[in-house]
Write a protein that holds these residues in place. Structure first.
Motif, PDB file in Angstrom:
ATOM      1  N   UNK A  37     -15.602  17.216 -11.381  1.00 34.76           N
ATOM      2  CA  UNK A  37     -14.948  18.206 -12.234  1.00 34.76           C
ATOM      3  C   UNK A  37     -14.470  19.415 -11.436  1.00 34.76           C
ATOM      4  N   UNK A  38     -15.123  19.722 -10.321  1.00 34.32           N
ATOM      5  CA  UNK A  38     -14.748  20.903  -9.548  1.00 34.32           C
ATOM      6  C   UNK A  38     -13.813  20.578  -8.394  1.00 34.32           C
ATOM      7  N   UNK A  39     -13.607  19.298  -8.072  1.00 36.70           N
ATOM      8  CA  UNK A  39     -12.714  18.934  -6.980  1.00 36.70           C
ATOM      9  C   UNK A  39     -11.274  19.212  -7.371  1.00 36.70           C
ATOM     10  N   UNK A  40     -10.481  19.674  -6.432  1.00 38.40           N
ATOM     11  CA  UNK A  40      -9.073  19.929  -6.755  1.00 38.40           C
ATOM     12  C   UNK A  40      -8.327  18.609  -6.957  1.00 38.40           C
ATOM     13  N   UNK A  41      -7.355  18.655  -7.823  1.00 38.30           N
ATOM     14  CA  UNK A  41      -6.520  17.492  -8.076  1.00 38.30           C
ATOM     15  C   UNK A  41      -5.425  17.489  -7.027  1.00 38.30           C
ATOM     16  N   UNK A  42      -5.036  16.314  -6.553  1.00 38.73           N
ATOM     17  CA  UNK A  42      -3.989  16.220  -5.545  1.00 38.73           C
ATOM     18  C   UNK A  42      -2.649  16.661  -6.122  1.00 38.73           C
ATOM     19  N   UNK A  43      -1.916  17.365  -5.318  1.00 39.31           N
ATOM     20  CA  UNK A  43      -0.574  17.779  -5.730  1.00 39.31           C
ATOM     21  C   UNK A  43       0.346  16.567  -5.715  1.00 39.31           C
ATOM     22  N   UNK A  44       1.437  16.651  -6.402  1.00 43.42           N
ATOM     23  CA  UNK A  44       2.370  15.535  -6.482  1.00 43.42           C
ATOM     24  C   UNK A  44       2.919  15.229  -5.095  1.00 43.42           C
ATOM     25  N   UNK A  45       2.855  13.977  -4.722  1.00 39.27           N
ATOM     26  CA  UNK A  45       3.336  13.543  -3.424  1.00 39.27           C
ATOM     27  C   UNK A  45       2.287  13.628  -2.325  1.00 39.27           C
ATOM     28  N   UNK A  46       1.167  14.264  -2.571  1.00 40.13           N
ATOM     29  CA  UNK A  46       0.112  14.398  -1.562  1.00 40.13           C
ATOM     30  C   UNK A  46      -0.731  13.124  -1.562  1.00 40.13           C
ATOM     31  N   UNK A  47      -1.045  12.636  -0.362  1.00 44.68           N
ATOM     32  CA  UNK A  47      -1.824  11.413  -0.239  1.00 44.68           C
ATOM     33  C   UNK A  47      -3.310  11.769  -0.168  1.00 44.68           C
ATOM     34  N   UNK A  48      -4.163  10.961  -0.776  1.00 44.33           N
ATOM     35  CA  UNK A  48      -5.605  11.230  -0.688  1.00 44.33           C
ATOM     36  C   UNK A  48      -6.101  10.999   0.731  1.00 44.33           C
ATOM     37  N   UNK A  49      -7.224  11.623   1.086  1.00 47.19           N
ATOM     38  CA  UNK A  49      -7.764  11.425   2.436  1.00 47.19           C
ATOM     39  C   UNK A  49      -8.153   9.960   2.637  1.00 47.19           C
ATOM     40  N   UNK A  50      -8.008   9.486   3.846  1.00 52.48           N
ATOM     41  CA  UNK A  50      -8.289   8.094   4.174  1.00 52.48           C
ATOM     42  C   UNK A  50      -9.260   8.038   5.330  1.00 52.48           C
ATOM     43  N   UNK A  51     -10.305   7.263   5.172  1.00 53.34           N
ATOM     44  CA  UNK A  51     -11.325   7.130   6.217  1.00 53.34           C
ATOM     45  C   UNK A  51     -11.200   5.757   6.833  1.00 53.34           C
ATOM     46  N   UNK A  52     -10.782   5.679   8.050  1.00 51.67           N
ATOM     47  CA  UNK A  52     -10.565   4.407   8.736  1.00 51.67           C
ATOM     48  C   UNK A  52     -11.894   3.673   8.929  1.00 51.67           C
ATOM     49  N   UNK A  53     -12.971   4.410   9.181  1.00 49.31           N
ATOM     50  CA  UNK A  53     -14.269   3.790   9.430  1.00 49.31           C
ATOM     51  C   UNK A  53     -14.896   3.203   8.166  1.00 49.31           C
ATOM     52  N   UNK A  54     -14.463   3.664   7.011  1.00 49.17           N
ATOM     53  CA  UNK A  54     -15.074   3.205   5.751  1.00 49.17           C
ATOM     54  C   UNK A  54     -14.546   1.851   5.321  1.00 49.17           C
ATOM     55  N   UNK A  55     -13.390   1.442   5.856  1.00 49.33           N
ATOM     56  CA  UNK A  55     -12.824   0.157   5.414  1.00 49.33           C
ATOM     57  C   UNK A  55     -12.885  -0.882   6.481  1.00 49.33           C
TER      58      UNK A  55
END
Length: 106
Positions: free
Chosen positions: A88-106
């Motif tokens: 609920x407190x995390x900011x929502x991504x702006x339009x066109x902004x990509x979410x963070x990606x963790x290469x090690x997690x996948x």
């Protein structure tokens, strides 16, 4: 009470009357009551001793709080509430902004 309904209690009473007889049944019921009272007194004594040893921080401790199922359930509920509060407190991504990606997690 222990998942036993009225029909099951009646059947248990009927079998007890047949097996033990109506003469011995009151004596056995009295002995069972005494055993239950002693078990309850021992459980209360153990709870009080644990409370005394742990100190005032655990004055409201109950023995059912020590059940592993309750401990796990409580921690899962707390984690879910923390996650809901965090989301609920995390900011929502702006339009066109990509979410963070963790290469090690996948």
């Amino acid at each position: 009470m222990f998942g036993v309904g009225l029909a099951e209690m009646a059947m248990i009473a009927f079998v007890a009357i047949i097996v033990f007889g109506p003469d011995r049944l009151p004596v056995l019921a009295k002995q069972a009551g005494i055993m239950v009272r002693k078990a309850r007194a021992m459980a209360n004594s153990a709870r009080d001793e644990i409370r005394e040893e742990l100190g005032p921080d655990y004055a409201d401790l109950e023995l059912r709080d020590l059940d592993p199922r309750n401990i796990v359930r409580r921690h899962i509920i707390e984690a879910m509430e923390d996650e809901d509060a965090r989301v609920a407190t995390e900011p929502v991504l702006a339009e066109g902004q990509r979410p963070p990606y963790d290469v090690d997690a996948t």
